[in-house]
Design an enzyme around this catalytic site. Structure first.
Site, short mmCIF file in Angstrom:
data_model
loop_
_atom_site.label_atom_id
_atom_site.label_comp_id
_atom_site.label_asym_id
_atom_site.label_seq_id
_atom_site.Cartn_x
_atom_site.Cartn_y
_atom_site.Cartn_z
N TYR A 142 0.82 -1.20 0.00
CA TYR A 142 0.00 0.00 0.00
C TYR A 142 0.86 1.26 0.00
CZ TYR A 142 -4.10 -2.86 0.95
OH TYR A 142 -5.11 -3.78 0.86
N LYS A 189 4.76 -14.57 4.41
CA LYS A 189 5.19 -15.37 3.25
C LYS A 189 6.71 -15.22 3.17
CE LYS A 189 3.99 -17.79 -0.40
NZ LYS A 189 3.24 -19.06 -0.40
N ASP A 222 -0.79 -18.73 3.00
CA ASP A 222 -1.68 -19.66 2.28
C ASP A 222 -2.15 -20.79 3.20
OD1 ASP A 222 1.03 -20.13 2.19
OD2 ASP A 222 1.05 -21.13 0.25
N ASP A 246 -5.75 -7.25 4.88
CA ASP A 246 -6.95 -6.85 4.14
C ASP A 246 -7.69 -8.10 3.67
OD1 ASP A 246 -8.77 -5.32 2.79
OD2 ASP A 246 -7.48 -4.89 1.09
N ASP A 250 -11.37 -10.16 5.46
CA ASP A 250 -12.63 -10.47 4.76
C ASP A 250 -12.93 -11.96 4.85
OD1 ASP A 250 -12.81 -7.79 4.03
OD2 ASP A 250 -13.45 -8.23 2.00
#
Ligand code: ATP
Length: 351
Positions: A142, A189, A222, A246, A250
């Protein structure tokens, strides 16, 4: 004409308003004005008076002032230090940069907190989901640094700093300590992004060492997503960089019944903005269909922050009892009620 003499009760009411805390109010775009309107009604019904400094941002401000983040808005946020905000429109791949991101960066609201809990009465594959998502808010992909290196080749810069990583890790552990949570899991990651996510993990480990009573885990993003949708109870507080946060928040909202239920807050050293996890929901905007619960619960988080813990608890309990009874539910939860009907049900449940 004789000046009207205020009655005793009018004078008392005026004194109450004058003594009330001030907060910035940003109704937002899309479903924002509808769900923020619902939150205001419930806050008032909970007996808390707030002097709202109403400001425009996003598409609403662009239409009105030709500027999606007017100076008055920033000044108001700096002055009040606390805001209740609706979602703001960010057009995909065009136009101005995200005003949500701009506000978080400008006010250095570095920590995004999203408590995600099951409600009995809302049918989902898992009961008793109780996750706290802590997302770093100021950097990562971002950064907004993107450029075309050559025709057809674009670079997007992921920025991770030790300073921001340490302070978000500290926020997560402090939250866990104050709220008696058992573990913090850093999600990453680092097997691929060895330097950037590696630094994030290094900082998280250093902070974890200062909190020996809170279990510290690490999980690759993941694998964490897979485990969240098969065994969410194996997580407690989740600590994530901006982009993973983010996406994963969700996903977590999906575990408890959708975006219409999850509140959120952005905290910095000097203030906080409270806002639902969901976006502008353009498909249902202006139709009186949006679920107001996420905005109402964000309002409750704001009341807690400004010292009205009892009113916040009443709001949360009322929303939970409406969901549990299942009689008045918006369409996203399988019901037929409108935004206003569900808001009225929450208010009735408080009395
Ligand atoms: P934005 O670009 O502002 O993020 P979006 O449509 O991409 O908007 P959301 O606004 O988060 O993302 O909406 C995703 C889906 O969830 C939409 O189908 C929307 O109708 C639904 N949704 C979001 N918020 C609510 C809500 N409060 N009540 C009911 N449905 C909602």
């Amino acid at each position: 004409m004789e000046p009207t003499v205020p009655t005793k009760s009018k004078r008392a009411a005026a004194r109450k308003v004058q003594a009330a805390p001030i907060a910035t109010l940003i109704p937002g775009d899309g479903v924002g004005p509808e769900v923020i309107g619902a939150a205001l009604e419930v806050i008032a019904a909970a007996g808390v008076t707030i002097r709202w400094d109403r400001q425009s941002a996003g598409a609403a401000a662009l239409r009105r002032y030709n500027n999606p983040a007017p100076d008055e808005l920033i000044e108001s946020l700096k002055r009040t230090g606390v805001a209740l905000k609706g979602p703001l429109e960010t057009r995909i791949g065009e136009g101005y940069r995200s005003i949500n991101v701009y506000l978080r960066k400008t006010l250095d609201l570095y920590a995004n907190l999203r408590p995600t809990q099951s409600f009995s009465g809302v049918h989902t594959p898992f009961r008793n989901v109780d996750l706290i998502v802590v997302r770093e808010n100021t950097e990562d992909l971002y950064s907004g640094i993107e450029h075309e290196v050559a025709r057809g080749v674009v670079e997007s810069v992921k920025v991770i700093t030790a300073k921001a990583s340490r302070r978000i890790a500290r926020f997560a552990f402090e939250y866990a300590r104050r709220n008696h949570r058992k573990s913090v899991t850093a999600i990453h990651k680092a097997n691929i992004m060895k330097l950037s996510d590696g630094l994030f993990l290094k900082c998280a480990r250093a902070v974890a060492n200062e909190y020996p009573s809170i279990r510290y885990n690490e999980q690759i993003v993941d694998a964490a997503c897979m485990r969240l949708v098969t065994d969410p109870s194996s997580f407690d507080v989740l600590l994530l960089e901006n982009l993973y946060g983010d996406i994963v928040s969700d996903l977590c909202a999906g575990l408890v019944g959708g975006l219409g239920l999850v509140p959120g807050a952005n905290f910095g050293e000097k203030g906080a903005i409270f806002e639902a996890v969901h976006g502008t929901a353009p498909d249902i905007a202006g139709k009186n269909l949006a679920n107001p619960v996420a905005a109402i619960l964000s309002g409750a988080m704001m009341l807690e922050y400004i010292g009205h813990g009892r009113a916040a608890k009443r709001m949360r309990e009322a929303a939970a009892s409406v969901l549990q009874s299942g009689k008045v539910l918006t369409r996203d939860l399988g019901g037929k009620a409108s935004t206003q009907e569900m808001t009225a049900a929450v208010i009735r449940a408080m009395h």
